[in-house]
Design a protein around this motif. Structure first.
Motif, PDB file in Angstrom:
ATOM      1  N   PRO A   1      -6.355   0.396  -9.919  1.00  0.00           N
ATOM      2  CA  PRO A   1      -6.709   1.812 -10.088  1.00  0.00           C
ATOM      3  C   PRO A   1      -6.586   2.557  -8.762  1.00  0.00           C
ATOM      4  O   PRO A   1      -6.821   1.975  -7.706  1.00  0.00           O
ATOM      5  N   GLY A   2      -6.214   3.823  -8.840  1.00  0.00           N
ATOM      6  CA  GLY A   2      -6.176   4.634  -7.631  1.00  0.00           C
ATOM      7  C   GLY A   2      -7.584   4.841  -7.115  1.00  0.00           C
ATOM      8  O   GLY A   2      -8.497   5.160  -7.881  1.00  0.00           O
ATOM      9  N   ILE A   3      -7.773   4.615  -5.837  1.00  0.00           N
ATOM     10  CA  ILE A   3      -9.100   4.756  -5.254  1.00  0.00           C
ATOM     11  C   ILE A   3      -9.315   6.230  -4.923  1.00  0.00           C
ATOM     12  O   ILE A   3      -8.414   6.885  -4.413  1.00  0.00           O
TER      13      ILE A   3
ATOM     14  N   TYR B   1       0.101  -7.167  -5.174  1.00  0.00           N
ATOM     15  CA  TYR B   1      -0.888  -6.142  -5.521  1.00  0.00           C
ATOM     16  C   TYR B   1      -0.393  -4.796  -5.018  1.00  0.00           C
ATOM     17  O   TYR B   1      -0.025  -4.672  -3.845  1.00  0.00           O
ATOM     18  N   ILE B   2      -0.393  -3.800  -5.870  1.00  0.00           N
ATOM     19  CA  ILE B   2      -0.014  -2.454  -5.437  1.00  0.00           C
ATOM     20  C   ILE B   2      -1.293  -1.627  -5.344  1.00  0.00           C
ATOM     21  O   ILE B   2      -2.023  -1.494  -6.334  1.00  0.00           O
ATOM     22  N   VAL B   3      -1.576  -1.095  -4.161  1.00  0.00           N
ATOM     23  CA  VAL B   3      -2.808  -0.327  -3.971  1.00  0.00           C
ATOM     24  C   VAL B   3      -2.480   1.054  -3.411  1.00  0.00           C
ATOM     25  O   VAL B   3      -1.435   1.268  -2.805  1.00  0.00           O
ATOM     26  N   GLY B   4      -3.418   1.962  -3.611  1.00  0.00           N
ATOM     27  CA  GLY B   4      -3.237   3.309  -3.076  1.00  0.00           C
ATOM     28  C   GLY B   4      -4.351   4.176  -3.599  1.00  0.00           C
ATOM     29  O   GLY B   4      -5.040   3.804  -4.547  1.00  0.00           O
ATOM     30  N   CYS B   5      -4.552   5.346  -2.985  1.00  0.00           N
ATOM     31  CA  CYS B   5      -5.592   6.198  -3.541  1.00  0.00           C
ATOM     32  C   CYS B   5      -4.988   7.045  -4.651  1.00  0.00           C
ATOM     33  O   CYS B   5      -3.785   6.978  -4.915  1.00  0.00           O
ATOM     34  N   THR B   6      -5.826   7.802  -5.338  1.00  0.00           N
ATOM     35  CA  THR B   6      -5.351   8.570  -6.490  1.00  0.00           C
ATOM     36  C   THR B   6      -4.255   9.547  -6.056  1.00  0.00           C
ATOM     37  O   THR B   6      -4.274  10.065  -4.944  1.00  0.00           O
TER      38      THR B   6
ATOM     39  N   MET C   1       0.853  -1.199   0.000  1.00  0.00           N
ATOM     40  CA  MET C   1       0.000   0.000   0.000  1.00  0.00           C
ATOM     41  C   MET C   1       0.884   1.243   0.000  1.00  0.00           C
ATOM     42  O   MET C   1       1.796   1.370   0.822  1.00  0.00           O
ATOM     43  N   ILE C   2       0.588   2.122  -0.931  1.00  0.00           N
ATOM     44  CA  ILE C   2       1.391   3.345  -1.055  1.00  0.00           C
ATOM     45  C   ILE C   2       0.598   4.527  -0.523  1.00  0.00           C
ATOM     46  O   ILE C   2      -0.573   4.706  -0.858  1.00  0.00           O
ATOM     47  N   VAL C   3       1.235   5.304   0.344  1.00  0.00           N
ATOM     48  CA  VAL C   3       0.611   6.544   0.809  1.00  0.00           C
ATOM     49  C   VAL C   3       1.539   7.706   0.474  1.00  0.00           C
ATOM     50  O   VAL C   3       2.733   7.521   0.269  1.00  0.00           O
TER      51      VAL C   3
ATOM     52  N   LEU D   1       3.908  -1.239   3.820  1.00  0.00           N
ATOM     53  CA  LEU D   1       3.472   0.155   3.698  1.00  0.00           C
ATOM     54  C   LEU D   1       4.623   0.972   3.126  1.00  0.00           C
ATOM     55  O   LEU D   1       5.737   0.940   3.652  1.00  0.00           O
ATOM     56  N   VAL D   2       4.346   1.668   2.029  1.00  0.00           N
ATOM     57  CA  VAL D   2       5.378   2.489   1.390  1.00  0.00           C
ATOM     58  C   VAL D   2       4.951   3.946   1.459  1.00  0.00           C
ATOM     59  O   VAL D   2       3.889   4.313   0.954  1.00  0.00           O
TER      60      VAL D   2
END
Length: 360
Positions: free
Chosen positions: A211-213, A157-162, A68-70, A94-95
C-alpha cells in the motif's frame, strides 16, 4: 483484485465490498476499485499508519530486493522517511517516476547523480537509480531488466508513498513481462492500493505491491479531490520566470505564498503545475489581498473549503548557495540562482517547506 483487499459481500461500509452479482464476472474488483476505474470517485479507507508500519516491518524481515518509487516532481514529499531503518541488508533500487513532467532540457545523468546524493543524505544507499515515466512507458523495459538482474532470484517488494504512480509502474512491468494490461487499479487519488498484492514470477518468486504510505505533510492531503488535478502536473512543466524587486510577493493560488524580502532585483524561476495561477503583488498588501480573495481569485482552495483549510504558516530562508530550490512539498519549487536572497515561504500548517541544491 485491483487493490489487494479480500473481496467481501456483507458490509458495504467496509473495504473490499463487492455486490454478490459481481462475483459472477470473470475479473472481480471491489466497489471502490470499480468506482475509481470508471468514475474517478474515491472512497476513504480506514487503514492506519500502524498498518503501514507493520507492512514495512515485514519487508525488513524478508530476503528480497526493494524497489522504492519516488515522484521526481515531489522528491522530498514522496520520500519514505523511515525506509532505511526497515531495509536490513536488502538491496534497494530507487526509481524516479514522472520524468516526463520535467522540462526537456534536464540532463538525465545529472538528475540520477542528484537523486543518489539526496538519497544518501536521507540515509539510504541506492544500488542503482532509474528514471521512468510509468504513465508514458518510458524506460520501463530497461528498469524491468535491471530489477530482474539485481533481484538474483529473490522476491521484489515495490514501496512508495501514496500518489507516486506505483501501481501504474507495476502494471507497466507486468505488461512488459506477460502482456497483460491493468492488473492493478490506478488513479490520481492518494491511497488506492490497500493491502499487499502478490504478482507471481516465473521462478516461484513474486513482485509484491505494498500500500502507498501516507505522508501527511504533502499538499495533496490539504486540497479538495477536484483540485488534485490542478496541482498535479499531467504534462511537461513550463517554468515561469519572475523578475522581483524587494518587497514583492507571489501567491500560488491560495495554497502558498512567497515573499521576496531582500537581495536586490533578481529573477526567480517557478516550477509548478501549468494549471496553477500565480499572482504577483506588493508584500505590504499581501495579507489583506489573501484574506479578501482566497477561495475566489486565489484558488485552490475553493470557497466551500475555507472553513476546514489550515492557516498559512511562514518559514524564513536566507539563500547562502548559488542554484538553490525553495521547495513547497507537493506543489513544486522556486529556483534562486544567486546567493544572498532573503525570502519567506508560507504553506498550509502541516505542509513541509525546505531548501535544497537545485534539481535543474
Amino acid at each position: 483484485m485491483g487493490c489487494g483487499v479480500k473481496v467481501q459481500t456483507e458490509d458495504p461500509g467496509k473495504i473490499g465490498f463487492a455486490p454478490a452479482s459481481a462475483l459472477e464476472k470473470e475479473t472481480i474488483i471491489c466497489q471502490r476499485c470499480f468506482r475509481l476505474k470508471h468514475y474517478n470517485e474515491v472512497q476513504d479507507v480506514d487503514l492506519t499508519d500502524d498498518d503501514f508500519l507493520k507492512i514495512l516491518n515485514e519487508i525488513g524481515k524478508s530476503d528480497a530486493l526493494i524497489v522504492m518509487i519516488v515522484d521526481i516532481f515531489d522528491f522530498n514529499g514522496s520520500w519514505l522517511p523511515g525506509l532505511h531503518r526497515f531495509v536490513g541488508s536488502n538491496k534497494v533500487l530507487l526509481v524516479g517516476n514522472k520524468v516526463d513532467l520535467l522540462p526537456k532540457s534536464v540532463k538525465h545523468n545529472k538528475l540520477i547523480h542528484w537523486m543518489k546524493q539526496e538519497a544518501r543524505e536521507l540515509g539510504l544507499r541506492a544500488e542503482e537509480v532509474f528514471l521512468v515515466s510509468a504513465a508514458k512507458g518510458l524506460n520501463i523495459k530497461e528498469t524491468a531488466a535491471a530489477i530482474d538482474n539485481i533481484r538474483n532470484g529473490k522476491d521484489v517488494y515495490i514501496v512508495g508513498c501514496t500518489n507516486v504512480g506505483k501501481s501504474t509502474f507495476i502494471n507497466r512491468i507486468i505488461k512488459e513481462v506477460t502482456g497483460e494490461a491493468d492488473v492493478i487499479t490506478t488513479s490520481h487519488f492518494p491511497g488506492t492500493t490497500l493491502d499487499i498484492i502478490e504478482i507471481p514470477l516465473d521462478d516461484e518468486k513474486a513482485i509484491i505491491d505494498t500500500p502507498g504510505i501516507i505522508n501527511h505533510h504533502q499538499m495533496a492531503h490539504f486540497v479538495d479531490k477536484k483540485d488534485l488535478k490542478v496541482i498535479t502536473p499531467k504534462k511537461e512543466i513550463k517554468p515561469k520566470v519572475f523578475q522581483l524587486n524587494e518587497g514583492q510577493t507571489l501567491f500560488f493560488g491560495g495554497l502558498a505564498r512567497f515573499d521576496y524580502v531582500s537581495g536586490g532585483r533578481r529573477s526567480f524561476v517557478c516550477y509548478v503545475s501549468n494549471d496553477i495561477n500565480i499572482h504577483r503583488t506588493k508584500t505590504e498588501n499581501a495579507t489583506e489581498l489573501y484574506e479578501k480573495h482566497v477561495g475566489e481569485m486565489l484558488t485552490p482552495p475553493r470557497e466551500e473549503q475555507l472553513g476546514s483549510f489550515p492557516e498559512l504558516v511562514k518559514q524564513e530562508f536566507i539563500i547562502k548557495d548559488a542554484k538553490t530550490d525553495i521547495v513547497f512539498s507537493g506543489l513544486g519549487w522556486i529556483t534562486v540562482n544567486e546567493p544572498g536572497a532573503k525570502v519567506v515561504a508560507y504553506v498550509p500548517k502541516g505542509v513541509q517547506t525546505l531548501i535544497r541544491k537545485s534539481l535543474i
